[in-house]
Design a protein around this motif. Sequence first.
Motif: not given
Length: 982
Positions: A917-946
């Motif tokens: 980030p310090q390599q960008f103006p204002g120390h704000e990189s492209f990461k400042w714009l990325i919400p990093g969305i989540q997929k809730p299905l990946h919290m599914a639990g249960g048997d074996s691989q889940l």
Amino acid sequence: MPASHRMPGVSRRRFLQYGAAAAALAAGETLPLFHLRALADPGAPGRSAPKLGSWEDLYRQRWTWDRVVKGSHAWANCRSACEWDLYVRNGIVVREEQSAGYAQSETGVPDFNPRGCQKGASYTEVMYGPSRLTVPLKRVGPRGSGRWEKISWDQAIDEIAAKCIDIAARHGPDSMIQDLGPNFDQGATTVGRFKFLMKSGGSFSDMWAEIGDLNLGLALTFGFAHTGGTSDEWFLSDYLVVWMHNPAVTQMPDVHFLYEARYNGAELVVIDPQYTATAMHADQWLPIDTGADAALALCTARHIIDSGSADWDYVKEQTDLPLLVRLDTGAFLREADLVAGGNAQLMYFWDTRTQQEMLAPGTEGHPEPTLVLGELDPALEGNFGLRLHDGQEVRVAPVMALLREELEGWTLERTAATTGLAPEQIRAFAEGFARAKRPLILSSWGSNRFVHSDLMNRAKLLCLALKGAVGKRGAGIHSTGWFDLAGFGSQLQVEHEGLRGKLAMMAGVLSPSDLYGLAVDLVTKRKSPHLIPFEMARAGEGKILCRTAVSSQMYDHQGIAQDLEREAKRYDERSLASYHTEAREKGWEPVTAPPKMLFTGGANLLRRTNRGGKMLTDFWPSLELVVCTDVKWCFTAMHSDYVLPAAGWYEKVGIKYTISYVPYLHYCDAAVAPLGESKDEWEIHWLLTKRIEELARARELPAFDACGKRTVDWKELHQAYSNHGAYGAKDARKVTQAVLDASPSVGGVQVAELEQSGISKYVSTGDNTLPTATFNPDWHGEGVLSTLTLFTEHKSRWPTYTGRMQFYIDHPWFLAAREALPTHKPSPQAGGDYPFQMVSCHARWSIHSQWRDNPMMLRLQRGEPCMLLNPRDAAELGVEDGDFAEFFNDYGRIFMRVKHSTMVRPRVAYYFHAWEPQQFPGHESFKWLIPGIQKPLHMAGGDSQLRFGINHLQLGAFVQDTRVGIRALSPDAQGALYGAPA
């Protein structure tokens, strides 16, 4: 100044330097990190060198050295392990050179020589570079102010230890977190980091899915998230598909196998929206629309079936496609449906010979762990009526029948409209895949960064399964497998040497009932002996570790939950918060105490995190202690409380992490002493645990409850860390030997041997434990390594709840989301409705941020962050090549230079990741714009691989769906940015 007033032996210039250094110390201002030239001894003798007679003498001097040491870049998060010769003169590594000590795996297959890249060839530039850390530093101003003071190691260790005790006494030991990577090795230094956390009762915060390196589609389908053999297996394929992967840039030591395979007659296909360095060598390049990969795979699967190219015997045995599904509920037909009190883990085929339902062998609840069908002939078509034990009549159908309905809609025309490809391109690819005898997909860590990457990868695996290619030599999928180094895991747990330590370790993981069950499994053979270690490790992890995912912690503490809720509405009808609530109530999403202490190193959390501004304003202030142990200055170090200098990669012993692309263990010797006052991580944590133990005893600190799983006593912390005195502060080499001694896969190799050779060939793949999942019990160091033959040749069940490659997931969440089967879903507009999709890739000139400020590497590129745009888009925007532009969305704006590039498709903003980030103006990189969305299905639990697991199924943060707008800047605005802090 009169001569009589000067300090003896100090010139006026030297006096001014002393004065400047003293003023800096008094003000608490930033000090030089490498060393304080102003405080050097003025009376020290100068260096002398023999007079050079000519330029030839100067040239000859460059090519002289005192000794050559075998080494590698153990802590680099690079999949390509490489052996290097390190040339040392006068205690300095003057250069590194590639080595060529690798043998052919078998006759007729190219060898691995030589291995290396331009980053490895210039690590000395990083080691002795301007951002190198060499002294302990303590913050004396606000976090991020840049105000530091140099302190002694004694002071640093004493103050950090005292603060750890104070915070743990108030908040519990699991309020300590340590980011697990992604830069780490598998030797003593990482043992030191992880063992400190484990014995302290701290929280392991897994970042695999948060950084986008976890193949969740593979985890759902195979039961493990990493697999793949050696890269020379590429040479054996006749149809190589490089899908969402760019090995010409990210796997330079291995990519020659692709080109050699072409000479051997293979066809090379690259599927990538951009014209990458790998695509330029391809026979087919498919410039697919961003995020439309599942559609192409589904159309290809349909063609494999329609063209008569499917291997139906393989499909019936190895996949869940013959299993029966209830058409009223969408759930698998289970014994509990047909028999009162029946086993819900038993499932059924429809046997065409007897025309009735029959129990499918190999499912999780079946007493026989084999996939052998015997006389059974499972149906793949039709639907059938059954009466349940309660008298209800239902219709059932094989998964394959449901899949045919899903695939029916993926015509050439619809696929072309969805993918942006011409029908002729799609047809050529699908025909080539169907025709191939040994199709092999290369789809590595970069393929996992869309919110629907799991669907894309499940669809790719479907194509391979229909062809019977998985678990077949020269075919299948390479998504980065691992060799097992069992001693690494055991050294984290043992507290005593010898048998006593091993028995205590087992007792900590296995209860008496577990041991009894294990004995029964072995005697009755109801489980494959090769799957038992896998299942033990998966179960044991949850019993002994305080564990969670970084994405779960950031959802709670980064101040982004409401933003993620808004984003989730774009792709899921259900509230994201309700998923989290249900997952936590049912124990599917583990959470630990709110973080109060952060120990970081090799992770650079603030650089890589999404929404970095929110991290600084909402999460960082809640931390009472931030300790960064690193080799070089980074953005996270800038905002830490203490910065501890770690020994460089050529200054400590280590083992490069054990990726399976090359079948050799790589040892890293200490070529020179640690630079300045730096220490290796084993010693740092040895000193820290010793001081914590001393203070805990002096204060009579009571034992802690560690997240309800075990009791930890900090009055015995150093005893546990040092194996009750068996290991000293300087014993990194001894610890590394202990790792090797407890690892059957390395065949008893000794450190002394590795100091001479640098590498040693594995004698087996070792046990299968996450992330290790090669599952080839027959490979013993000879020949090309293929994987997953335990299932296809030995007919063992897979570690899924169906016991097979699983393409149908009947979990209620997946059914409600209409993702029970692989399907295509469009990429949501994360960040808002803006015209450009912001897509990242790994850089050619750095591995993460390690080389990002290296002058040599910067001279080989633009030298600063830039966004690549198609020239037509740039012209439409009025942005010249090299101009700064404004990039914006719902989360703010940042400024970057623009580079025109015809490799980038229109309406894509393409960037190479990992700029600080310090390599960008204002120390704000492209990461400042990325919400990093989540997929809730990946919290599914249960048997074996889940189920949640480190290196397995867990909540992630996805970056490739982000949208941005772009604005040109006026000349005045451009000029203002030149003066902005960077």
